[in-house]
Write a protein that holds these residues in place. Sequence first.
Motif, mmCIF file in Angstrom:
data_model
loop_
_atom_site.group_PDB
_atom_site.id
_atom_site.type_symbol
_atom_site.label_atom_id
_atom_site.label_comp_id
_atom_site.label_asym_id
_atom_site.label_seq_id
_atom_site.Cartn_x
_atom_site.Cartn_y
_atom_site.Cartn_z
ATOM 1 N N ILE A 1 -17.658 -21.203 -5.145
ATOM 2 C CA ILE A 1 -16.545 -20.331 -4.600
ATOM 3 C C ILE A 1 -15.847 -19.934 -6.362
ATOM 4 O O ILE A 1 -15.128 -20.509 -6.471
ATOM 5 C CB ILE A 1 -15.179 -20.756 -3.562
ATOM 6 N N VAL B 1 -9.201 -23.829 -1.302
ATOM 7 C CA VAL B 1 -8.901 -22.543 -2.632
ATOM 8 C C VAL B 1 -7.206 -22.732 -2.978
ATOM 9 O O VAL B 1 -6.903 -22.636 -3.965
ATOM 10 C CB VAL B 1 -9.528 -21.354 -2.574
ATOM 11 N N MET C 1 -16.718 -16.048 -2.000
ATOM 12 C CA MET C 1 -16.607 -17.627 -1.067
ATOM 13 C C MET C 1 -18.183 -18.008 -1.338
ATOM 14 O O MET C 1 -18.703 -17.750 0.047
ATOM 15 C CB MET C 1 -15.975 -17.188 0.533
ATOM 16 N N ASN D 1 -18.216 -24.987 -2.989
ATOM 17 C CA ASN D 1 -18.276 -25.474 -1.737
ATOM 18 C C ASN D 1 -18.230 -26.597 -0.713
ATOM 19 O O ASN D 1 -19.106 -27.577 -1.432
ATOM 20 C CB ASN D 1 -18.922 -24.429 -1.216
ATOM 21 N N ASN E 1 -12.906 -23.844 3.845
ATOM 22 C CA ASN E 1 -12.457 -23.900 2.616
ATOM 23 C C ASN E 1 -11.637 -23.017 1.280
ATOM 24 O O ASN E 1 -10.737 -23.041 0.706
ATOM 25 C CB ASN E 1 -14.154 -22.525 2.121
#
Length: 339
Positions: A22, A63, A17, A44, A59
């Motif tokens: 990421i 993802v 991260m 990000n 985030n």
Amino acid sequence: MKGEIMLKFSRYAGIDMGNKTIKIVQLEKYKNKIRIKNILSIPNRSQNPFYSKEALSENLNAVFDLIKDHLRKQKITIGIPNDRVLYKKIELPKMRPGELKQAILWEKRELLAQLEGEYVVDYEVIETHANSYEILMAASLKGEVMEYVNIAEKFGLALEAIDIYPLSIARVFKSSFAEHNLVVVDIGASRTEITLFDCGKVDFTYSVPIGGNAMTKLIAKFLSLDEFDAESIKINPGNYQSEVKECLAPLIHHLTLQIIRCIKHFQQRKGEEVKTAVFTGGGGKLLGLRDYFFNETRIEVLLADEIDFPYIEIDPILKSAFDKMEFSCALGYALRGAF
Ligand SMILES: Nc1ncnc2c1ncn2[C@@H]1O[C@H](COP(=O)(O)OP(=O)(O)OP(=O)(O)O)[C@@H](O)[C@H]1O
Ligand SMILES: [Mg+2]
């Protein structure tokens, strides 16, 4: 079925991260062969401060939402940013496994009692000596750890592990430097991680809140540019090389001093030299950085790009896209299950 060979692959994914991007590395293991099958870099986009729970949640949701289908049936390891973890290294005398477990439990309790707030503590035995064990303990806020678990669950994914940065980077570089003392300098967007290794084993790690973003801001101010243009000039200075060098000099000097301090701390305790530095992270590519560092320290500098990973194959279609400077950390998380 007749004539068909069923190959049994295990699949692993590592998620780093980062504050700018990421990074995800997906591996396949068949017998002892490890192959990088896929890599992904997702910007990000969180507007929240990068260390906040809100940014983490945004985030992770982004993802998992984007790639949940690619992550199914994979052993997923995700890393906690290094500055969100407290480390303690302990040495315990040699004892039977059951006693060791009990002794570590007491150490964990003692560490938890010293911390304010609700933490979880995990550990790894990083070296077994003839008469003792070296153990790395890591404490993180329980609320943050649960955020990883809960969001993954929401998308129907199970995390194999939540990992820590120094162990990930050790997995990547230790076979190349098994007999060397090494410093790995990972310059990211917001932070620089300085990690010392004693012949492949983690000695300590230190997080400096300076990275590529600060460099871009300095260039923007010095050349009166917006950050977008300043970022391009940082990456490709063209005719502005001397201006970039001049305005980044104090920052580079400060960062180098921090690295030298860490090296000295290691050398004084161990009575041994650190002979090699590996620069990684996107910021490690900064033009002129390695020469500056070498001139100041006389320590050999390698870029992660220049290091071979002899035990890992890279799928031919990825070869040129697999940037070791940017993906080494995600690779280390993916390797957690594969080793
Ligand atoms: N060629 C280059 N020269 C200088 N800096 C670069 C170059 N390429 C990328 N960068 C910088 O690297 C940084 C991004 O690196 P990286 O992807 O390792 O960060 P991150 O992992 O997202 O951040 P962090 O580790 O701080 O969480 C950015 O600041 C970017 O400008
Ligand atoms: Mg990073």
